[in-house]
Design an enzyme around this catalytic site. Sequence first.
Site, PDB file in Angstrom:
ATOM      1  N   SER A   1       0.848  -1.057   0.019  1.00  0.00           N
ATOM      2  CA  SER A   1      -0.045  -0.007   0.019  1.00  0.00           C
ATOM      3  C   SER A   1       0.794   1.177  -0.136  1.00  0.00           C
ATOM      4  O   SER A   1       1.684   1.652   0.968  1.00  0.00           O
ATOM      5  CB  SER A   1      -0.963  -0.053   1.095  1.00  0.00           C
ATOM      6  OG  SER A   1      -1.560   1.469   1.178  1.00  0.00           O
TER       7      SER A   1
ATOM      8  N   HIS B   1      -1.236  -1.391  -4.081  1.00  0.00           N
ATOM      9  CA  HIS B   1      -2.377  -0.954  -3.427  1.00  0.00           C
ATOM     10  C   HIS B   1      -2.550   0.557  -3.480  1.00  0.00           C
ATOM     11  O   HIS B   1      -1.629   1.016  -2.638  1.00  0.00           O
ATOM     12  CB  HIS B   1      -2.628  -1.680  -2.144  1.00  0.00           C
ATOM     13  CG  HIS B   1      -3.883  -1.499  -1.468  1.00  0.00           C
ATOM     14  ND1 HIS B   1      -4.889  -2.446  -1.923  1.00  0.00           N
ATOM     15  CD2 HIS B   1      -4.360  -0.593  -0.565  1.00  0.00           C
ATOM     16  CE1 HIS B   1      -5.995  -2.215  -0.875  1.00  0.00           C
ATOM     17  NE2 HIS B   1      -5.465  -1.023  -0.306  1.00  0.00           N
TER      18      HIS B   1
ATOM     19  N   ASP C   1      -4.770   3.671  -1.908  1.00  0.00           N
ATOM     20  CA  ASP C   1      -5.923   3.920  -0.944  1.00  0.00           C
ATOM     21  C   ASP C   1      -6.543   5.245  -1.377  1.00  0.00           C
ATOM     22  O   ASP C   1      -5.975   6.056  -0.963  1.00  0.00           O
ATOM     23  CB  ASP C   1      -5.372   3.894   0.542  1.00  0.00           C
ATOM     24  CG  ASP C   1      -5.388   2.411   0.738  1.00  0.00           C
ATOM     25  OD1 ASP C   1      -6.118   1.769   0.543  1.00  0.00           O
ATOM     26  OD2 ASP C   1      -4.145   2.065   1.323  1.00  0.00           O
TER      27      ASP C   1
ATOM     28  N   MET D   1      -9.120   8.003  -0.497  1.00  0.00           N
ATOM     29  CA  MET D   1     -10.043   8.452   0.775  1.00  0.00           C
ATOM     30  C   MET D   1     -10.579  10.019   0.592  1.00  0.00           C
ATOM     31  O   MET D   1      -9.665  10.842  -0.091  1.00  0.00           O
ATOM     32  CB  MET D   1      -9.231   8.329   2.009  1.00  0.00           C
ATOM     33  CG  MET D   1      -8.402   7.069   2.224  1.00  0.00           C
ATOM     34  SD  MET D   1      -7.915   7.182   3.824  1.00  0.00           S
ATOM     35  CE  MET D   1      -6.926   5.476   3.879  1.00  0.00           C
TER      36      MET D   1
ATOM     37  N   HIS E   1      -8.250   1.028  -4.124  1.00  0.00           N
ATOM     38  CA  HIS E   1      -9.201   0.812  -2.970  1.00  0.00           C
ATOM     39  C   HIS E   1     -10.080   1.911  -2.895  1.00  0.00           C
ATOM     40  O   HIS E   1      -9.351   3.237  -2.164  1.00  0.00           O
ATOM     41  CB  HIS E   1      -8.489   0.213  -1.789  1.00  0.00           C
ATOM     42  CG  HIS E   1      -9.146   0.253  -0.812  1.00  0.00           C
ATOM     43  ND1 HIS E   1      -8.628  -0.180   0.629  1.00  0.00           N
ATOM     44  CD2 HIS E   1     -10.700  -0.073  -0.486  1.00  0.00           C
ATOM     45  CE1 HIS E   1      -9.534  -0.474   1.427  1.00  0.00           C
ATOM     46  NE2 HIS E   1     -10.738  -0.251   1.006  1.00  0.00           N
TER      47      HIS E   1
ATOM     48  N   MET F   1     -12.181   4.136  -0.785  1.00  0.00           N
ATOM     49  CA  MET F   1     -13.023   4.443   0.464  1.00  0.00           C
ATOM     50  C   MET F   1     -13.578   5.967   0.257  1.00  0.00           C
ATOM     51  O   MET F   1     -13.225   6.959   0.905  1.00  0.00           O
ATOM     52  CB  MET F   1     -11.953   4.675   1.660  1.00  0.00           C
ATOM     53  CG  MET F   1     -11.511   2.929   2.011  1.00  0.00           C
ATOM     54  SD  MET F   1      -9.907   3.025   2.904  1.00  0.00           S
ATOM     55  CE  MET F   1      -8.912   3.031   1.538  1.00  0.00           C
TER      56      MET F   1
ATOM     57  N   MET G   1     -11.632  -5.999   5.420  1.00  0.00           N
ATOM     58  CA  MET G   1     -10.555  -5.017   6.130  1.00  0.00           C
ATOM     59  C   MET G   1     -10.565  -5.534   7.368  1.00  0.00           C
ATOM     60  O   MET G   1     -11.285  -5.905   8.032  1.00  0.00           O
ATOM     61  CB  MET G   1     -11.581  -3.719   6.075  1.00  0.00           C
ATOM     62  CG  MET G   1     -11.621  -2.683   5.036  1.00  0.00           C
ATOM     63  SD  MET G   1     -10.090  -2.445   4.220  1.00  0.00           S
ATOM     64  CE  MET G   1      -9.309  -1.418   5.497  1.00  0.00           C
TER      65      MET G   1
ATOM     66  N   ASP H   1      -6.666  -6.526   4.239  1.00  0.00           N
ATOM     67  CA  ASP H   1      -6.082  -5.175   4.281  1.00  0.00           C
ATOM     68  C   ASP H   1      -6.070  -4.717   5.791  1.00  0.00           C
ATOM     69  O   ASP H   1      -7.045  -4.416   6.226  1.00  0.00           O
ATOM     70  CB  ASP H   1      -6.850  -4.410   3.390  1.00  0.00           C
ATOM     71  CG  ASP H   1      -6.331  -2.780   3.009  1.00  0.00           C
ATOM     72  OD1 ASP H   1      -5.257  -2.675   3.544  1.00  0.00           O
ATOM     73  OD2 ASP H   1      -6.915  -1.972   2.481  1.00  0.00           O
TER      74      ASP H   1
HETATM   75  C1  DX5 Z   1      -6.394   1.607   5.527  1.00  0.00           C
HETATM   76  C2  DX5 Z   1      -5.966   1.099   4.262  1.00  0.00           C
HETATM   77  C3  DX5 Z   1      -4.704   0.091   4.226  1.00  0.00           C
HETATM   78  C4  DX5 Z   1      -3.535   0.578   4.876  1.00  0.00           C
HETATM   79  C5  DX5 Z   1      -2.772  -0.327   5.115  1.00  0.00           C
HETATM   80  O1  DX5 Z   1      -7.675   2.371   5.374  1.00  0.00           O
HETATM   81  O2  DX5 Z   1      -6.956   0.801   3.440  1.00  0.00           O
HETATM   82  O3  DX5 Z   1      -4.716  -0.205   2.787  1.00  0.00           O
HETATM   83  O4  DX5 Z   1      -2.846   1.563   3.769  1.00  0.00           O
HETATM   84  O5  DX5 Z   1      -1.784  -0.081   5.760  1.00  0.00           O
HETATM   85  P1  DX5 Z   1      -1.047  -0.995   7.197  1.00  0.00           P
HETATM   86  O6  DX5 Z   1      -0.583  -2.162   6.221  1.00  0.00           O
HETATM   87  O7  DX5 Z   1       0.048  -0.116   7.524  1.00  0.00           O
HETATM   88  O8  DX5 Z   1      -2.080  -1.400   8.044  1.00  0.00           O
HETATM   89 ZN    ZN Z   2      -6.458  -0.169   1.346  1.00  0.00          ZN
END
Ligand code: DX5
Ligand code: ZN
Length: 209
Positions: free
Chosen positions: A7, A30, A32, A34, A63, A65, A134, A168
């Site tokens: 990620s 990956h 993320d 947001m 991903h 969110m 998650m 994740d």
């Molecule tokens: C959290 C994200 C994850 C995050 C994981 O909302 O969806 O993908 O980056 O990071 P680690 O591996 O540090 O928990």
């Molecule tokens: Zn993620």
Amino acid sequence: MIKLSPSVLAADFACLKDEIEKISGADYVHIDVMDGHFVPNITFGPDIVKCIRKLTNLVLDVHLMIENPEKYVDVFLASGADIITVHYECNMDYEYIKNKVKAAGKKLGLSIKPKTSADAVKDFLPDLDMVLVMSVEPGFGGQKFMSESLEKIKKIRQMDKNIDIEVDGGIGEGNIKAVADAGANVIVAGSSVFKAENVRQAVENLKKF
Ligand code: DX5
Ligand code: ZN
């Protein structure tokens, strides 16, 4: 064989090119996204995905969110995403998203937060390429793995033997075997890869766990 999806949330954005280069031994990247509404944090949008696309041939695992992902699915597909994952819990036009992702020949994922039960994904399985479980509350990297997610992974694996199950949050060398044994085959790792002293080595270790 598992797929490793580091990620980039945990990467150093001041040198993204080097960071992406260091994970060339992984399978996916990956990303993320947001929006500050679905989750209390804001990260990046399609322009950054486009930049990452230019830096790597790895599969871009996006991903989302965000609320109302149907508003942005076209632009993320155009930016070079290979997998688009939306959240079961958000407001969305699921049919629209599904049709757009399929028409583009890309993969569709559905993600569930820690408090959402495995049964929620059941009716969606025939459409989906991937379920993302998650194992932390979405919004931030570096949180502690919630072991309740293992049962959920097992349950979804029983429902569907072939679907990709991604997990994740909070995964590293200490628990990657447990999530793989439960039935996950796509493993996200943020901090345990990018905050490692030797990122290449961390990728290698996680791949062979
Ligand atoms: C959290 C994200 C994850 C995050 C994981 O909302 O969806 O993908 O980056 O990071 P680690 O591996 O540090 O928990
Ligand atoms: Zn993620």
